[in-house]
Write an enzyme that holds these catalytic residues in place. Structure first.
Site, PDB file in Angstrom:
ATOM      1  N   GLU A   1       0.524  -1.184  -0.064  1.00  0.00           N
ATOM      2  CA  GLU A   1       0.202  -0.086   0.150  1.00  0.00           C
ATOM      3  C   GLU A   1       0.843   1.283  -0.050  1.00  0.00           C
ATOM      4  OE1 GLU A   1      -2.812  -0.729   3.435  1.00  0.00           O
ATOM      5  OE2 GLU A   1      -4.162  -1.757   1.946  1.00  0.00           O
TER       6      GLU A   1
ATOM      7  N   ASP B   1      -8.606  -8.660   4.486  1.00  0.00           N
ATOM      8  CA  ASP B   1      -8.133  -7.807   5.185  1.00  0.00           C
ATOM      9  C   ASP B   1      -9.127  -7.553   6.161  1.00  0.00           C
ATOM     10  OD1 ASP B   1      -6.931  -5.301   6.138  1.00  0.00           O
ATOM     11  OD2 ASP B   1      -7.405  -4.030   4.614  1.00  0.00           O
TER      12      ASP B   1
ATOM     13  N   GLU C   1     -12.391  -1.605  12.438  1.00  0.00           N
ATOM     14  CA  GLU C   1     -12.402  -1.163  11.290  1.00  0.00           C
ATOM     15  C   GLU C   1     -13.671  -1.491  10.498  1.00  0.00           C
ATOM     16  OE1 GLU C   1      -8.967  -1.449   8.916  1.00  0.00           O
ATOM     17  OE2 GLU C   1      -9.638  -0.372   7.304  1.00  0.00           O
TER      18      GLU C   1
END
Ligand code: BDP
Length: 640
Positions: free
Chosen positions: A259, A338, A366
């Site tokens: 990333e 993820d 998240e």
């Protein structure tokens, strides 16, 4: 005991009542033994004879293990090392009055994982997009405020909470190492040392996320090539200075080639080259490098099977097994994508028998409601840890360590949603004993946090299956994503569908799901050992909850449950949103039993959960009604 303006979480004064009434003796010396003494005195116990409670450093129970026994009216905690004594003390706290009742033979305790670690994704500065804490839902950072270190009293209280559930390592800064944070390794090292000093009395070692490009950005070198002599010297010298300042420093955490973070690929080198170079710098001091396996191409389009993001970590790391130095720990997210609410276990965990592996869980919510939704993750983690991935060996056995991304911040309740404290608690308890029943852990947490008089049934009703409830009103059957891009809160079915992140559901008018079979799909299912490779490959044997992770099916496909995919979507979303309403009603039963500020905070969060769950239900159901054209068999109103 430390008193400050924050919620005491699971260590309120009442939790120490049984100990506070006792005469105690502590045999042994050392800084952690002193912590135990101070805790006992803080709890009101008297250091006097004849003792009702004896804590002694003796025997051979390992550095962290301990044993408790009770004979002739005396409770005895024995530990081989200071950390074990501290953990034994907190076990007595958990037991309460039961620790001083009856007689019993020796009970032995030892952690299953040698390192039980929390990673903070904290920034020193407030990052323009990610804020102070990346994916943080509990206010600002515990460690920094507006670019400067915070008062460390809070950090000390945090360390105490962590020690009480056996956590022994914390990485204090974001894995995405921005410019300011990079300096923690060099000219801002004093700030790290201060945090380490605050955590040391509770047996917690501090680790630091570092940038692979540090030799360039901090050292002024022309390259960060891991095979370059000057680069190696820079890391060796820098690491030496770190240990001169913090002799018990834990080591480095590295997100490389991921990333946008720099890594060895940028220099044509492998991840073995990169990790071993850092491990070499840390080895003389006993430090470790946590090298993250979260490596994938985040700027891809879906061309063919080779571009399946789920395949990436295995492809990068499985061929490297056996080549890493002993003090490299490969840190693998529990699933191949993820941290979605449902993923299969990552096949990488079984592919590295000759490498130390840490399994990484996301305590910060998240993708599971961002600490606005009550979502107790203990059952999910327990399922992951007990999953028999390689023959008899479950994930907990295959893993050497457990790492969690922390859900804590500067919030007075620590975790934003007060009920999210249960996730922090469960993380520590499961890292210590992955076979523990997550609902028993929850019960323990309720008891300590709210006391024995609270309506436990109401709290269990809210939390026991809250993860499944969350799953039921969000992305269906393991397909994942469908969240709003960027901040990842709330529904957006196609938000990530036409993007370069490798996160797709492939829904069209005929069907939905990602074909990851070997026969016709990306071949990801082939990365698993048997029987899982065959189980996931097979449309009939694949578990319902993972069906759309592995298969693309028509909406009329009949699940093992007997329902069709489309009907399952309607039913679970309607039922899930109803359950959110029921959770709110269950909290009403606790009126008057919890502190007003906590009550108010939880109510506000439950209102939001009810609203958000209805929004998820409506968007998901409408989307699939429109796509498929298949009506609900119950004839219920589907919004839109
Ligand atoms: C993802 C987060 C991102 C993290 C990344 C990671 O969205 O903010 O940087 O994981 O683990 O879940 O590195």
């Amino acid at each position: 005991m430390i008193v400050d303006d924050v919620h005491p979480a699971w260590l309120p004064e009442a939790a120490f009542r049984a100990i506070g009434l006792r005469r105690v003796r502590v045999d042994g010396d050392g800084p952690l033994v002193e912590t135990v003494r101070a805790e006992l005195v803080g709890a009101g116990a008297t250091l006097a004879e004849p003792a009702d409670l004896v804590l002694a450093l003796t025997g051979s129970l390992g550095e962290e293990g301990f044993a408790i026994t009770r004979r002739e009216g005396v409770t005895v905690v024995r530990a081989g090392g200071q950390a074990g004594l501290l953990y034994g003390f907190f076990e007595v706290v958990r037991m309460g009055e039961a620790a001083f009742t009856g007689e019993w033979a020796q009970r032995r305790y030892a952690p299953a994982m040698r390192r039980r670690m929390l990673d903070h994704w904290d920034n020193v500065d407030v990052h323009p997009v990610m804020g102070q804490v990346e994916r943080g839902y509990a206010g600002g950072s515990l460690f920094w405020h507006n670019g400067v270190p915070r008062d460390l009293a809070r950090v000390r209280s945090y360390a105490r909470l962590l020690a009480s559930v056996g956590i022994n390592a914390v990485a204090i800064n974001n894995v995405n190492v921005h410019r300011t944070e990079a300096h923690l390794l060099t000219d801002r090292l004093g700030e790290v040392a201060a945090v380490a000093a605050a955590m040391r009395p509770y047996g917690i070692r501090v680790h630091l996320s570092v940038s692979f490009a540090a030799p360039v950005t901090l050292g002024g070198l022309a390259t960060a090539d891991p095979l370059d002599g000057k680069v190696r010297d820079w890391w060796a010298g820098t690491t030496c200075e770190v240990y001169e300042t913090i002799p018990d420093f834990g080591g480095y955490v590295v997100k490389a080639d991921s990333e946008g973070q720099p890594g060895p690929f940028g220099y044509g080198r492998s991840h073995v080259d990169g990790a071993n170079m850092l491990a070499g710098a840390l080895a003389p001091f006993g430090g470790v490098v946590h090298w993250r396996a979260f490596v994938y191409n985040h700027r891809q389009d879906w061309r063919d099977r080779s571009t399946d993001r789920a395949r990436a970590a295995y492809e990068t790391f499985a061929p490297l097994d056996g080549q890493f130095r002993d003090n490299v720990v490969l840190q693998v997210k529990h699933g191949p994508m993820d941290f979605q609410a449902r993923e299969p276990v990552s096949p990488v965990i079984a592919a590295m028998p000759a490498t130390s592996v840490a399994v990484e869980l996301q305590v910060t919510q998240e993708y599971t409601g961002q600490q606005r939704h009550a979502c107790y993750l203990g059952p999910m983690w327990s399922e992951v840890l007990r999953f028999p991935l390689a023959g008899e060996a479950d994930v907990a056995t295959l893993a050497d360590e457990l790492v969690g991304v922390s859900n804590v911040g500067a919030d007075p309740f620590w975790t934003g949603h007060p009920l999210a404290q249960s996730n922090l608690y469960a993380f520590g308890r499961l890292a210590w004993d992955p076979a523990a029943d997550p609902l028993r852990i929850l019960d323990e947490w309720i008891d300590l946090t709210f006391g024995p008089a609270v309506d436990r049934a109401a709290l269990h009703e809210i939390l026991d299956d809250s993860w499944q409830v969350y799953e039921s009103y969000t992305a269906p059957l393991g397909v994942g994503w469908m969240v709003s891009p960027g901040h990842h809160y709330g529904p957006d079915v196609d938000g990530y569908e036409y993007s370069p992140w490798g996160t797709y559901h492939f829904a069209d008018r005929d069907g939905i799901g990602v074909d990851r079979t070997r026969a016709t799909g990306t071949g990801f299912a082939g990365q698993y050992p048997q029987p899982w490779s065959q189980v996931f490959e097979s449309l009939d044997r694949c578990p319902d909850e993972l069906l759309l992770f592995f298969h693309h099916v028509p909406y009329g496909h009949v699940l093992r449950s007997g329902s069709t995919v489309i009907q399952h979507i309607y039913d679970t979303h309607i039922a899930g949103a109803e359950r959110a309403v029921a959770m709110r009603a269950a909290w009403e039963r606790l009126a008057g039993q919890v502190a007003p500020d906590l009550d108010e905070r939880v109510r506000e969060r439950l209102d939001e959960q009810v609203r958000s769950a209805a929004q998820w239900r409506d968007q998901i159901n409408t989307y699939f009604l429109r796509k498929s054209g298949v009506p609900d068999t119950e004839g219920r109103h589907i919004y839109g």
